[in-house]
Motif scaffolding. Structure first.
Motif, PDB file in Angstrom:
ATOM      1  N   HIS A  96      74.387   3.941  41.495  1.00  0.00           N
ATOM      2  CA  HIS A  96      74.544   3.059  40.339  1.00  0.00           C
ATOM      3  C   HIS A  96      73.902   1.679  40.551  1.00  0.00           C
ATOM      4  N   ALA A  97      74.131   1.058  41.687  1.00  0.00           N
ATOM      5  CA  ALA A  97      73.594  -0.293  41.941  1.00  0.00           C
ATOM      6  C   ALA A  97      72.066  -0.287  41.978  1.00  0.00           C
ATOM      7  N   PHE A  98      71.477   0.751  42.554  1.00  0.00           N
ATOM      8  CA  PHE A  98      70.021   0.851  42.604  1.00  0.00           C
ATOM      9  C   PHE A  98      69.443   0.971  41.194  1.00  0.00           C
ATOM     10  N   LYS A  99      70.047   1.826  40.397  1.00  0.00           N
ATOM     11  CA  LYS A  99      69.579   2.028  39.026  1.00  0.00           C
ATOM     12  C   LYS A  99      69.797   0.776  38.180  1.00  0.00           C
ATOM     13  N   SER A 100      70.912   0.102  38.402  1.00  0.00           N
ATOM     14  CA  SER A 100      71.203  -1.147  37.697  1.00  0.00           C
ATOM     15  C   SER A 100      70.164  -2.220  38.031  1.00  0.00           C
ATOM     16  N   ALA A 101      69.812  -2.321  39.306  1.00  0.00           N
ATOM     17  CA  ALA A 101      68.803  -3.301  39.734  1.00  0.00           C
ATOM     18  C   ALA A 101      67.450  -2.985  39.108  1.00  0.00           C
ATOM     19  N   ALA A 102      67.073  -1.718  39.085  1.00  0.00           N
ATOM     20  CA  ALA A 102      65.792  -1.311  38.491  1.00  0.00           C
ATOM     21  C   ALA A 102      65.758  -1.646  36.999  1.00  0.00           C
ATOM     22  N   LYS A 103      66.858  -1.375  36.321  1.00  0.00           N
ATOM     23  CA  LYS A 103      66.944  -1.672  34.892  1.00  0.00           C
ATOM     24  C   LYS A 103      66.833  -3.173  34.651  1.00  0.00           C
ATOM     25  N   GLN A 104      67.514  -3.950  35.480  1.00  0.00           N
ATOM     26  CA  GLN A 104      67.482  -5.409  35.386  1.00  0.00           C
ATOM     27  C   GLN A 104      66.058  -5.944  35.589  1.00  0.00           C
ATOM     28  N   MET A 105      65.291  -5.297  36.462  1.00  0.00           N
ATOM     29  CA  MET A 105      63.908  -5.719  36.723  1.00  0.00           C
ATOM     30  C   MET A 105      62.935  -5.201  35.660  1.00  0.00           C
ATOM     31  N   LYS A 106      63.401  -4.267  34.840  1.00  0.00           N
ATOM     32  CA  LYS A 106      62.562  -3.650  33.809  1.00  0.00           C
ATOM     33  C   LYS A 106      61.328  -2.972  34.423  1.00  0.00           C
ATOM     34  N   LEU A 107      61.584  -2.237  35.515  1.00  0.00           N
ATOM     35  CA  LEU A 107      60.524  -1.507  36.201  1.00  0.00           C
ATOM     36  C   LEU A 107      60.921  -0.045  36.352  1.00  0.00           C
ATOM     37  N   LYS A 108      59.899   0.812  36.471  1.00  0.00           N
ATOM     38  CA  LYS A 108      60.142   2.231  36.724  1.00  0.00           C
ATOM     39  C   LYS A 108      60.429   2.404  38.214  1.00  0.00           C
ATOM     40  N   LYS A 109      61.137   3.481  38.560  1.00  0.00           N
ATOM     41  CA  LYS A 109      61.469   3.666  39.975  1.00  0.00           C
ATOM     42  C   LYS A 109      60.230   3.840  40.854  1.00  0.00           C
ATOM     43  N   GLU A 110      59.137   4.312  40.290  1.00  0.00           N
ATOM     44  CA  GLU A 110      57.892   4.464  41.051  1.00  0.00           C
ATOM     45  C   GLU A 110      57.280   3.097  41.407  1.00  0.00           C
ATOM     46  N   GLU A 111      57.742   2.042  40.737  1.00  0.00           N
ATOM     47  CA  GLU A 111      57.204   0.697  40.957  1.00  0.00           C
ATOM     48  C   GLU A 111      58.092  -0.147  41.874  1.00  0.00           C
ATOM     49  N   ILE A 112      59.113   0.485  42.449  1.00  0.00           N
ATOM     50  CA  ILE A 112      60.102  -0.260  43.235  1.00  0.00           C
ATOM     51  C   ILE A 112      60.235   0.331  44.631  1.00  0.00           C
TER      52      ILE A 112
END
Length: 171
Positions: A96-112
């Motif tokens: 959950h925290a990883f997905k929340s951080a990605a959403k907050q950054m407005k980036l796709k997981k491939e970009e993180i």
């Protein structure tokens, strides 16, 4: 299952992670652990070197979010002076925290990329959530109580992976 404990990369420290190399991989964001990744677990504030590293990432348009299993006060006191978003009580390795951080950054997981010093929380959580992962050597060899238990398990996993030829680096 054991491959979920394998990071994509292993580096000595956060300072071995450079913006140009990240951009070549299409990385535009970093989700990083705090304790023993950015500073020793018992150090309250960012060091001048860490402040400079955050500035360098910002200058290259690489977003950084800190996620930590630690309490809000600890993470907030560290993150706010850096102007960096954070997630506390992250319950890593849960996703959950990883997905929340990605959403907050407005980036796709491939970009993180997920960066941390522990296999059982940072690497496992990042891998399960589908991110590129980088394991760093812990800054200090002392840890809080729960982390000491994790380190014993990690040493067994690393020893097994070394014997199987899955990893080549030494601590």
């Amino acid at each position: 299952m054991l491959k979920k404990f394998l990071p994509n990369e292993h580096v000595k420290s956060i300072f071995d992670i450079h913006p140009a190399a990240l951009k070549q991989k299409g990385i535009r964001g970093i989700i990083t652990d705090l304790d023993n990744t950015l500073v020793a677990w018992d150090v309250k504030d960012a060091t001048p070197e860490i402040v400079q590293w955050f500035k360098l990432m910002k200058e290259h348009d690489i977003k950084v979010t800190i996620i930590s299993n630690n309490k809000e006060e600890r993470v907030k006191v560290f993150s706010e002076p850096l102007g960096t978003p954070f997630v506390f009580s992250a319950r890593k390795p849960l996703g959950h925290a990883f997905k929340s951080a990605a959403k907050q950054m407005k980036l796709k997981k491939e970009e993180i990329v997920v960066v941390g010093d522990q296999l059982l929380t940072d690497v496992l959580g990042g891998n399960f959530a589908g991110f590129y992962t980088i394991l760093v050597v812990p800054i200090v060899q002392t840890d809080g109580k729960m982390t000491r238990i994790n380190r014993k398990i990690e040493r067994q996993i690393l020893s097994y992976m070394r014997k199987k030829g899955k990893i080549t680096w030494e601590e």
